[in-house]
Design a protein around this motif. Structure first.
Motif: not given
Length: 250
Positions: A48-72
């Motif tokens: 996911t990233s080089n920061n211990n798996g941490a991501l920081e950003g703005v949530v652009y989309a959330a899909d409860p069917v696919l169970n995923i988030l899209a983060v900018n």
């Protein structure tokens, strides 16, 4: 041997994420985090990233069917007056089951520091998402669906059942000029003339006073049959111009 067995036992285990309060990630609450600045730690640190798996950003989309988030995760522009929608984004798609820790830091335009953390039940929504997400006109979509179904039904009604190909071709030729419909294996034209098997000119039948309509239909059929005969029973194709060779001697 005991040490080797212990190492093998440890290597075969899969880390189980310790989830905190993730009620905001329930299906019925996902819409609230759209447009929020969040910090997410996943169980897939290396991928996911080089920061211990941490991501920081703005949530652009959330899909409860696919169970995923899209983060900018693109940083906010230095000029606050800049239109965020015009800035390039850096989007990450995150599987919600892989989220180990989830924190809402601030609204999409915030600084993103943890000092600006807000409650998880703060109302968010599509209006705050960057780039902006347009609303769907469900009424218009429903009308388009109904219109498409209506056209399919109308098209299906013009198809004869158990009739020869030639009969369908005659029906289509007549239906271009006059309203026609099938009644079992007979063609009803303009609610005035009936054409039954074997669909020749002699099979046209009309009631008293419908002579003009009958004559019109006869002309349509004669024209259709003449074109078909001229093309050898095949649909006519546009002619191809024959090139004229250049004249010799000017």
């Amino acid at each position: 041997m005991a040490a080797d067995g212990k190492r093998l036992s440890t290597a075969g285990k899969v880390a189980t994420p310790k989830l905190g309060d993730q009620s905001i990630l329930n299906d019925s609450h996902l819409y609230k985090i759209i447009g929020k600045r969040v910090k997410i730690t996943t169980t897939i640190a290396a991928a996911t990233s080089n920061n211990n798996g941490a991501l920081e950003g703005v949530v652009y989309a959330a899909d409860p069917v696919l169970n995923i988030l899209a983060v900018n995760t693109a940083p906010a522009p230095p000029n606050p007056a800049t239109n965020l929608a015009s800035q390039p984004g850096n989007y990450h798609v995150i599987s919600i089951p892989h989220i180990q820790d989830f924190k809402i830091l601030a609204s999409g335009g915030g600084s993103g520091g943890e000092d600006g953390a807000v409650a998880a039940d703060t109302v968010g929504g599509f209006e705050a998402a960057v780039p902006s997400i347009g609303t769907l006109d469900l009424g218009a979509l429903k009308r388009r669906e109904e219109e498409a179904v209506k056209k399919l039904i109308q098209k299906e009604a013009t198809r004869g059942r158990g009739v020869p190909k030639e009969a369908q071709e005659i029906f289509d030729a007549i239906n271009k000029t006059l309203p026609a419909r099938w009644h079992e294996q007979s063609i009803v034209i303009n609610d005035a003339v009936i054409l039954g098997p074997p669909y020749t000119l002699n099979d046209l039948k009309a009631g008293e006073g419908k002579e003009m309509t009958l004559a019109h239909i006869r002309k349509i059929m004669e024209s259709h049959l003449a074109k078909k005969k001229a093309s050898g029973g095949q649909p006519q194709r546009p002619g191809v111009a024959t090139p004229i060779p250049p004249r010799k001697g000017g």
